[in-house]
Design a protein around this motif. Structure first.
Motif, PDB file in Angstrom:
ATOM      1  N   PRO A 126       9.049  12.210  29.860  1.00 23.74           N
ATOM      2  CA  PRO A 126      10.500  12.332  30.573  1.00 23.74           C
ATOM      3  C   PRO A 126      11.359  13.237  30.091  1.00 23.74           C
ATOM      4  CG  PRO A 126       9.288  10.430  30.763  1.00 23.74           C
ATOM      5  CD  PRO A 126       8.424  11.004  29.843  1.00 23.74           C
ATOM      6  N   SER A 127      11.597  12.569  28.563  1.00 26.17           N
ATOM      7  CA  SER A 127      13.436  12.615  28.053  1.00 26.17           C
ATOM      8  C   SER A 127      13.718  14.283  27.672  1.00 26.17           C
ATOM      9  CB  SER A 127      13.544  11.875  26.935  1.00 26.17           C
ATOM     10  OG  SER A 127      12.044  11.996  25.928  1.00 26.17           O
ATOM     11  N   LEU A 128      12.878  14.696  28.158  1.00 25.21           N
ATOM     12  CA  LEU A 128      13.285  16.217  28.008  1.00 25.21           C
ATOM     13  C   LEU A 128      13.014  17.090  29.369  1.00 25.21           C
ATOM     14  CD1 LEU A 128      10.839  16.558  24.401  1.00 25.21           C
ATOM     15  CD2 LEU A 128      13.660  16.527  25.477  1.00 25.21           C
ATOM     16  N   SER A 129      11.953  16.665  30.048  1.00 25.25           N
ATOM     17  CA  SER A 129      11.661  17.440  30.920  1.00 25.25           C
ATOM     18  C   SER A 129      12.458  17.619  32.311  1.00 25.25           C
ATOM     19  CB  SER A 129      10.212  16.862  32.036  1.00 25.25           C
ATOM     20  OG  SER A 129      10.019  15.342  32.255  1.00 25.25           O
ATOM     21  N   GLY A 130      13.412  16.572  32.202  1.00 24.91           N
ATOM     22  CA  GLY A 130      14.516  16.983  33.443  1.00 24.91           C
ATOM     23  C   GLY A 130      15.736  17.251  33.214  1.00 24.91           C
ATOM     24  N   PRO A 131      15.965  17.746  34.457  1.00 28.25           N
ATOM     25  CA  PRO A 131      17.738  18.350  34.420  1.00 28.25           C
ATOM     26  C   PRO A 131      18.684  18.360  33.545  1.00 28.25           C
ATOM     27  CG  PRO A 131      17.053  17.696  36.461  1.00 28.25           C
ATOM     28  CD  PRO A 131      16.378  17.529  35.840  1.00 28.25           C
ATOM     29  N   LEU A 132      20.031  18.190  32.986  1.00 28.79           N
ATOM     30  CA  LEU A 132      21.096  17.863  32.859  1.00 28.79           C
ATOM     31  C   LEU A 132      21.977  18.445  33.343  1.00 28.79           C
ATOM     32  CD1 LEU A 132      22.380  16.168  31.100  1.00 28.79           C
ATOM     33  CD2 LEU A 132      22.599  18.084  29.487  1.00 28.79           C
ATOM     34  N   ASP A 133      22.625  17.759  34.085  1.00 30.26           N
ATOM     35  CA  ASP A 133      24.346  18.993  34.507  1.00 30.26           C
ATOM     36  C   ASP A 133      25.152  18.920  33.906  1.00 30.26           C
ATOM     37  OD1 ASP A 133      25.892  19.882  36.218  1.00 30.26           O
ATOM     38  OD2 ASP A 133      26.197  17.812  37.787  1.00 30.26           O
ATOM     39  N   ILE A 134      25.980  19.586  33.490  1.00 29.73           N
ATOM     40  CA  ILE A 134      26.623  20.688  32.549  1.00 29.73           C
ATOM     41  C   ILE A 134      27.694  21.068  33.438  1.00 29.73           C
ATOM     42  CG2 ILE A 134      25.085  20.493  30.341  1.00 29.73           C
ATOM     43  CD1 ILE A 134      24.923  23.127  30.886  1.00 29.73           C
ATOM     44  N   GLY A 135      27.988  20.809  34.221  1.00 29.76           N
ATOM     45  CA  GLY A 135      29.064  21.533  35.198  1.00 29.76           C
ATOM     46  C   GLY A 135      29.105  22.473  35.821  1.00 29.76           C
ATOM     47  N   ARG A 137      26.286  24.466  36.024  1.00 26.56           N
ATOM     48  CA  ARG A 137      24.778  24.129  36.690  1.00 26.56           C
ATOM     49  C   ARG A 137      23.837  23.251  36.256  1.00 26.56           C
ATOM     50  NH1 ARG A 137      20.599  28.780  32.953  1.00 26.56           N
ATOM     51  NH2 ARG A 137      19.332  27.130  33.798  1.00 26.56           N
ATOM     52  N   ALA A 138      22.927  22.796  36.576  1.00 26.21           N
ATOM     53  CA  ALA A 138      21.673  21.103  36.159  1.00 26.21           C
ATOM     54  C   ALA A 138      20.775  22.538  35.677  1.00 26.21           C
ATOM     55  CB  ALA A 138      21.138  21.640  37.431  1.00 26.21           C
ATOM     56  N   ILE A 139      21.131  22.140  33.695  1.00 23.96           N
ATOM     57  CA  ILE A 139      19.796  23.338  32.692  1.00 23.96           C
ATOM     58  C   ILE A 139      18.616  21.834  32.276  1.00 23.96           C
ATOM     59  CG2 ILE A 139      21.718  24.427  32.106  1.00 23.96           C
ATOM     60  CD1 ILE A 139      21.751  22.508  29.161  1.00 23.96           C
ATOM     61  N   PRO A 140      17.843  22.829  32.157  1.00 25.31           N
ATOM     62  CA  PRO A 140      17.149  22.067  31.549  1.00 25.31           C
ATOM     63  C   PRO A 140      17.078  21.286  30.091  1.00 25.31           C
ATOM     64  CG  PRO A 140      15.438  24.411  32.242  1.00 25.31           C
ATOM     65  CD  PRO A 140      17.352  24.670  32.234  1.00 25.31           C
ATOM     66  N   THR A 141      16.754  19.979  29.905  1.00 23.53           N
ATOM     67  CA  THR A 141      16.981  19.282  28.819  1.00 23.53           C
ATOM     68  C   THR A 141      16.047  19.803  27.709  1.00 23.53           C
ATOM     69  OG1 THR A 141      17.363  17.071  30.222  1.00 23.53           O
ATOM     70  CG2 THR A 141      17.362  17.158  27.564  1.00 23.53           C
ATOM     71  N   HIS A 142      14.967  20.700  28.231  1.00 23.74           N
ATOM     72  CA  HIS A 142      14.873  20.867  27.130  1.00 23.74           C
ATOM     73  C   HIS A 142      14.912  22.161  26.215  1.00 23.74           C
ATOM     74  CE1 HIS A 142      10.965  23.597  25.586  1.00 23.74           C
ATOM     75  NE2 HIS A 142      10.881  22.650  24.957  1.00 23.74           N
ATOM     76  N   ARG A 143      15.604  23.122  26.958  1.00 24.94           N
ATOM     77  CA  ARG A 143      16.154  23.824  26.147  1.00 24.94           C
ATOM     78  C   ARG A 143      17.547  23.817  25.129  1.00 24.94           C
ATOM     79  NH1 ARG A 143      16.199  29.343  29.494  1.00 24.94           N
ATOM     80  NH2 ARG A 143      13.690  29.638  30.929  1.00 24.94           N
ATOM     81  N   LEU A 144      18.086  22.000  25.334  1.00 16.58           N
ATOM     82  CA  LEU A 144      19.148  22.082  24.575  1.00 16.58           C
ATOM     83  C   LEU A 144      18.242  20.875  23.148  1.00 16.58           C
ATOM     84  CD1 LEU A 144      21.378  19.506  27.041  1.00 16.58           C
ATOM     85  CD2 LEU A 144      21.836  22.021  25.625  1.00 16.58           C
ATOM     86  N   PHE A 145      17.085  20.781  23.642  1.00 17.21           N
ATOM     87  CA  PHE A 145      16.063  20.126  22.718  1.00 17.21           C
ATOM     88  C   PHE A 145      16.054  21.361  21.928  1.00 17.21           C
ATOM     89  CE2 PHE A 145      12.127  19.437  21.165  1.00 17.21           C
ATOM     90  CZ  PHE A 145      11.948  18.721  20.361  1.00 17.21           C
ATOM     91  N   VAL A 146      14.974  22.171  22.025  1.00 20.59           N
ATOM     92  CA  VAL A 146      15.438  23.843  21.217  1.00 20.59           C
ATOM     93  C   VAL A 146      16.683  24.181  21.107  1.00 20.59           C
ATOM     94  CG1 VAL A 146      14.691  26.046  21.474  1.00 20.59           C
ATOM     95  CG2 VAL A 146      13.045  24.353  23.136  1.00 20.59           C
ATOM     96  N   ILE A 147      17.561  24.243  21.163  1.00 19.25           N
ATOM     97  CA  ILE A 147      18.879  24.994  20.327  1.00 19.25           C
ATOM     98  C   ILE A 147      18.939  24.232  19.688  1.00 19.25           C
ATOM     99  CG2 ILE A 147      20.800  25.006  21.069  1.00 19.25           C
ATOM    100  CD1 ILE A 147      21.001  25.645  23.622  1.00 19.25           C
ATOM    101  N   ALA A 148      18.537  22.968  19.606  1.00 17.16           N
ATOM    102  CA  ALA A 148      19.098  21.619  18.311  1.00 17.16           C
ATOM    103  C   ALA A 148      18.648  21.610  17.074  1.00 17.16           C
ATOM    104  CB  ALA A 148      18.863  20.037  18.745  1.00 17.16           C
ATOM    105  N   CYS A 149      17.223  22.366  17.366  1.00 14.42           N
ATOM    106  CA  CYS A 149      15.799  22.677  16.789  1.00 14.42           C
ATOM    107  C   CYS A 149      15.613  23.712  16.393  1.00 14.42           C
ATOM    108  CB  CYS A 149      14.948  22.258  16.863  1.00 14.42           C
ATOM    109  SG  CYS A 149      13.683  20.735  18.181  1.00 14.42           S
TER     110      CYS A 149
END
Length: 289
Positions: A126-135, A137-149
């Motif tokens: 659940p912590s990676l499957s939802g969207p995150l509003d960054i102003g 657009r709403a982006i998949p949280t998982h993509r931020l996780f991928v960038i961090a990885c």
């Protein structure tokens, strides 16, 4: 402006997936002089194992990643001991290509027999499957996780290869293996450890990047050229080169699909042609005698 920001974010996330998977192949080609076309097959194994651990065994996502990486390394070890070890420093590129392509088809056949010829989704927590509003657009949280990885992987590899005794010994073995052995460096153990590192990175990338590059029966063949292209454009063995190539090619591919989706991957390969024309040895590569 929103379109530009969206393209930039999607390009970075896609580029980081390419980097995390391809850097293992870059290490094999640049530091061990092995053209390992089976690298995508090991990434596929990681995805299959993660999917099985999550969907069948009920493990959580972090544990599934560990299972996938460790399991892929264990599966790959017999290949290293029986096959890869025979081609280190002792074979030409054609022999390496034929051997590793054969390994790829073997792994595809066994994986399809054991797990079935269907796509293998990797459920996200659940912590990676939802969207995150960054102003904008709403982006998949998982993509931020991928960038961090991707960022953590790049920094950790740079430190390992440039600032540790392992990296010093590995570079010495690559530059002059006979002298390294004469000085007491166990090159076989170094190559084994490097092979395990490359395979583990491939498996890790296959798992965390499954939302962008889905795990399916012919994953290893579908993306074989893509991973090889990233290494060629960046320069084999270069962490900075692999990262730069992944981001540039991710930007070219994402921009093309946003603005002219009917052209498919035309812009991706156009960027490859232009970069290789301008930098024959890759962005950060060097010629080898």
């Amino acid at each position: 402006m929103r379109t530009i920001l969206s393209i930039g974010f999607d390009a970075v996330s896609y580029g980081m997936v390419l980097f995390v998977i391809s850097i293992g192949l870059s290490i094999m080609m640049g530091l061990m002089r092995v053209v390992n076309l089976a690298h995508g097959a090991f990434a596929m194994i990681g995805g299959y194992l993660a999917s099985y651990a999550l969907r069948t065994m009920g493990f959580n996502y972090p544990v599934a990643i560990l299972v996938a990486v460790a399991g892929t390394i264990l599966i790959a070890l017999p290949f290293e001991l029986l096959l890869y070890r025979r081609i280190y420093r002792k074979s030409d590129a054609l022999t390496q290509l034929l051997l590793t392509i054969g390994i790829t088809f073997f792994i595809i056949g066994v994986a399809n027999f054991v797990f079935g010829p269907t796509s293998k989704p990797i459920p996200l927590p659940p912590s990676l499957s939802g969207p995150l509003d960054i102003g904008f657009r709403a982006i998949p949280t998982h993509r931020l996780f991928v960038i961090a990885c991707g960022g953590v992987t790049a920094l950790a590899l740079w430190y390992l290869l440039e600032r540790t005794e392992f990296g010093i010994r590995l570079r010495a073995a690559v530059d002059n293996s006979d002298m390294a052995e004469a000085l007491g460096i166990r090159t076989e153990r170094l190559y084994l450890a490097t092979f395990m590192l490359a395979v583990g990175l491939g498996a890790f990338g296959g798992v965390v990047g499954a939302e962008i590059l889905p795990i399916e029966p012919y994953y290893a063949l579908r993306y074989m050229v893509t991973f090889l292209v990233v290494v060629s454009v960046g320069g084999a063995g270069s962490i900075v080169g692999a990262l730069a190539a992944s981001l540039l090619l991710g930007l070219a591919d994402t921009t093309g699909k946003y603005l002219a989706p009917e052209f498919g991957e035309f812009f991706f390969y156009l960027a490859v042609i232009l970069i290789v024309f301008l930098f024959p040895h890759g962005l950060f590569g060097r010629a080898h005698a």
